[in-house]
Design an enzyme around this catalytic site. Structure first.
Site, PDB file in Angstrom:
ATOM      1  CE  LYS A  34      -5.386  -0.507  -1.468  1.00  0.00           C
ATOM      2  NZ  LYS A  34      -4.048  -0.137  -0.935  1.00  0.00           N
TER       3      LYS A  34
ATOM      4  CE1 TYR B 260      -9.243  10.998  -0.154  1.00  0.00           C
ATOM      5  CE2 TYR B 260      -9.983  12.710   1.368  1.00  0.00           C
ATOM      6  CZ  TYR B 260     -10.205  11.519   0.704  1.00  0.00           C
ATOM      7  OH  TYR B 260     -11.370  10.851   0.886  1.00  0.00           O
TER       8      TYR B 260
ATOM      9  CG  ASP C 259      -1.719   1.213   1.391  1.00  0.00           C
ATOM     10  OD1 ASP C 259      -2.271   1.680   0.382  1.00  0.00           O
ATOM     11  OD2 ASP C 259      -1.816   1.728   2.526  1.00  0.00           O
ATOM     12  NE  ARG C 260       0.547   7.515  -2.384  1.00  0.00           N
ATOM     13  CZ  ARG C 260      -0.015   8.539  -3.024  1.00  0.00           C
ATOM     14  NH1 ARG C 260       0.120   8.672  -4.330  1.00  0.00           N
ATOM     15  NH2 ARG C 260      -0.720   9.435  -2.352  1.00  0.00           N
ATOM     16  CG  ASP C 261      -1.576   7.645   0.516  1.00  0.00           C
ATOM     17  OD1 ASP C 261      -0.463   8.020   0.087  1.00  0.00           O
ATOM     18  OD2 ASP C 261      -2.652   7.869  -0.068  1.00  0.00           O
TER      19      ASP C 261
ATOM     20  CG  ASP D 114      -2.060   2.273   6.456  1.00  0.00           C
ATOM     21  OD1 ASP D 114      -2.291   1.928   5.278  1.00  0.00           O
ATOM     22  OD2 ASP D 114      -2.424   3.370   6.922  1.00  0.00           O
TER      23      ASP D 114
ATOM     24  CB  SER E  31      -2.796  13.842   5.053  1.00  0.00           C
ATOM     25  OG  SER E  31      -3.666  14.943   5.280  1.00  0.00           O
TER      26      SER E  31
ATOM     27  CB  CYS F 176     -14.537   0.442  -9.134  1.00  0.00           C
ATOM     28  SG  CYS F 176     -13.464   0.765  -7.725  1.00  0.00           S
TER      29      CYS F 176
ATOM     30  CD  GLN G 174      -3.798   7.817  -3.945  1.00  0.00           C
ATOM     31  OE1 GLN G 174      -4.189   8.962  -3.717  1.00  0.00           O
ATOM     32  NE2 GLN G 174      -3.004   7.165  -3.099  1.00  0.00           N
TER      33      GLN G 174
HETATM   34 MG   LIG Z   1      -2.819   3.111   3.626  1.00  0.00          MG
HETATM   35 ZN   LIG Z   2     -11.550   1.495  -8.629  1.00  0.00          ZN
END
Ligand SMILES: [Mg+2]
Ligand SMILES: [Zn+2]
Length: 190
Positions: free
Chosen positions: A101, A19, A7-9, A126, A16, A97, A52
């Site tokens: 996730k 975002y 995962d990224r964020d 996370d 944040s 969609c 995102q």
């Molecule tokens: Mg995350």
């Molecule tokens: Zn999607």
């Protein structure tokens, strides 16, 4: 080679509630870039899978997102590693969609595009959504305590039925510690 999904964020960079809208907002968690490079160097194919929805909410543009991702990729390459692909869901939760996730559309896209199986791949996240997507798809979920990680862990302790064998999920303080453990355990995962 084996796939390893991140995962990224909240895992690679600080998250944040308002975002991550621009490169200025994108602040790597200490050690995370080096950790990705280390995982890459021992032979993992690294893929990022990130929700995102800020895109469809109009909080930032594809160009803003690409600027963040090209910087992330470049920083990892400067440390001698490689990110094979960055896969993101641009949709709003209401759009229903399959890629957002805990849906698994990003995971099947990763498999198709990179030509490697995600079955049994580590998936480091996370949020509960990450762990659920991982389990649904047959990956090995790993939780880090950065980002939403602490509240995810508390939520799981209060309601362990959100996951299968919630008490057996691997938990690390951050991506650097998770990567150390995975690299230390060595080639049996590759
Ligand atoms: Mg995350
Ligand atoms: Zn999607």
């Amino acid at each position: 080679m084996a796939l390893l999904i991140l995962d990224r964020d909240g895992v690679i960079n600080q998250d944040s509630a308002s975002y991550i809208r621009s490169l200025e907002d994108w602040i790597p968690i200490p050690g995370s870039i080096e950790a990705i490079a280390a995982l890459s160097q021992v032979g993992f194919t690294i893929a990022i899978a990130t929700n995102q929805s800020g895109l469809s909410r109009g909080y930032f543009t594809i160009d803003d997102l690409e600027a963040i991702h090209s910087t992330m990729v470049r920083l990892v390459e400067e440390q001698g590693g490689h990110i094979a692909g960055v896969f993101y869901c641009p949709h709003h939760p209401d759009e229903g969609c399959e890629c957002r996730k805990p849906g698994t559309g990003l995971l099947s896209a990763i498999e198709q595009e990179l030509g490697e199986s995600a079955t049994d791949a580590f998936f480091i996240g996370d949020s509960l959504k990450d762990l659920q997507a991982a389990q649904t798809y047959g990956c090995k979920p790993v939780l880090v305590k950065t980002g939403n990680g602490i509240s995810t862990l508390q939520g799981l302790q209060a309601n362990p039925t959100e996951l299968i064998n919630a008490d057996q999920i691997l938990v690390y303080n951050n991506l650097a510690e998770a990567a150390d453990a995975i690299v230390m355990a060595g080639s049996r995962f590759l």
